[in-house]
Design an enzyme around this catalytic site. Structure first.
Site, mmCIF file in Angstrom:
data_model
loop_
_atom_site.group_PDB
_atom_site.id
_atom_site.type_symbol
_atom_site.label_atom_id
_atom_site.label_comp_id
_atom_site.label_asym_id
_atom_site.label_seq_id
_atom_site.Cartn_x
_atom_site.Cartn_y
_atom_site.Cartn_z
ATOM 1 N N LYS A 9 0.838 -1.197 0.000
ATOM 2 C CA LYS A 9 0.000 0.000 0.000
ATOM 3 C C LYS A 9 0.872 1.246 0.000
ATOM 4 O O LYS A 9 2.004 1.236 0.473
ATOM 5 C CB LYS A 9 -0.979 0.021 1.161
ATOM 6 C CG LYS A 9 -0.374 0.249 2.529
ATOM 7 C CD LYS A 9 -1.488 0.330 3.565
ATOM 8 C CE LYS A 9 -0.927 0.511 4.968
ATOM 9 N NZ LYS A 9 -1.995 0.761 5.939
ATOM 10 N N SER A 25 -9.673 4.966 -13.771
ATOM 11 C CA SER A 25 -8.450 4.453 -13.159
ATOM 12 C C SER A 25 -7.860 5.458 -12.194
ATOM 13 O O SER A 25 -8.425 6.503 -11.904
ATOM 14 C CB SER A 25 -7.392 4.109 -14.203
ATOM 15 O OG SER A 25 -6.942 5.304 -14.817
ATOM 16 N N THR A 57 -10.399 0.140 -8.624
ATOM 17 C CA THR A 57 -10.061 0.550 -9.974
ATOM 18 C C THR A 57 -8.728 -0.112 -10.328
ATOM 19 O O THR A 57 -8.379 -1.140 -9.752
ATOM 20 C CB THR A 57 -10.032 2.100 -10.097
ATOM 21 O OG1 THR A 57 -9.896 2.456 -11.466
ATOM 22 C CG2 THR A 57 -8.956 2.737 -9.257
ATOM 23 N N TYR A 58 -8.010 0.474 -11.261
ATOM 24 C CA TYR A 58 -6.710 -0.070 -11.652
ATOM 25 C C TYR A 58 -5.722 1.074 -11.810
ATOM 26 O O TYR A 58 -6.102 2.240 -11.893
ATOM 27 C CB TYR A 58 -6.826 -0.883 -12.949
ATOM 28 C CG TYR A 58 -7.294 -0.078 -14.132
ATOM 29 C CD1 TYR A 58 -6.384 0.517 -15.003
ATOM 30 C CD2 TYR A 58 -8.653 0.100 -14.385
ATOM 31 C CE1 TYR A 58 -6.820 1.272 -16.085
ATOM 32 C CE2 TYR A 58 -9.093 0.838 -15.458
ATOM 33 C CZ TYR A 58 -8.167 1.426 -16.309
ATOM 34 O OH TYR A 58 -8.595 2.173 -17.370
ATOM 35 N N GLY A 73 -11.878 9.437 -14.618
ATOM 36 C CA GLY A 73 -13.214 8.947 -14.942
ATOM 37 C C GLY A 73 -14.148 9.068 -13.755
ATOM 38 O O GLY A 73 -14.060 10.029 -12.977
ATOM 39 N N PRO A 74 -15.064 8.101 -13.570
ATOM 40 C CA PRO A 74 -16.023 8.179 -12.471
ATOM 41 C C PRO A 74 -15.359 8.295 -11.100
ATOM 42 O O PRO A 74 -15.927 8.894 -10.188
ATOM 43 C CB PRO A 74 -16.803 6.862 -12.583
ATOM 44 C CG PRO A 74 -16.671 6.463 -14.010
ATOM 45 C CD PRO A 74 -15.309 6.937 -14.444
ATOM 46 N N ALA A 75 -14.148 7.764 -10.961
ATOM 47 C CA ALA A 75 -13.436 7.868 -9.683
ATOM 48 C C ALA A 75 -13.182 9.320 -9.297
ATOM 49 O O ALA A 75 -13.052 9.638 -8.109
ATOM 50 C CB ALA A 75 -12.114 7.100 -9.758
#
Length: 114
Positions: A9, A25, A57-58, A73-75
């Site tokens: 992390k 992403s 996400t990635y 994007g949506p994130a």
């Protein structure tokens, strides 16, 4: 049997951009990705410390040394520039291996630098 376990992390990175007009992403400085042994297109979980949002996400490689941490994007709706996030990756290990597992934890400094 295998279990899913914390692989690595990036703890408390700062969002530097939010780009709604992108496919989706998280773009992350390649230095942080390398330090956390994360790879491009790897599935990640992003936990926003400021608002409690959690998304999957990635990763997309960001420019090395740039300090970029961009929700795409949506994130982009799940955080704002300046928010603190924890970027988490998981892996599969055998239960026996998991008992002695030690994840990699990266603590970025100001500007998302190592």
């Amino acid at each position: 049997m295998q279990i899913q376990i914390l692989k690595s992390k990036v703890h408390r990175a700062t969002i530097t951009e939010a780009n709604l007009n992108y496919v989706g992403s998280l773009t992350l400085d390649q230095d942080l990705m390398d330090a956390a042994q994360m790879v491009e297109y790897e599935k990640i979980q992003v936990v926003n410390v400021n608002n409690g949002e959690r998304i999957e996400t990635y990763l997309i490689k960001g420019e090395r040394g740039s300090g970029v941490c961009c929700l795409n994007g949506p994130a982009a709706r799940k955080g704002a520039v300046g928010d603190i996030v924890i970027i988490i990756s998981y892996g599969l290990v055998d239960v026996k291996e998991g008992k002695d597992w030690q994840p990699i934890v990266v603590f970025p400094k100001e500007g998302n630098k190592l």
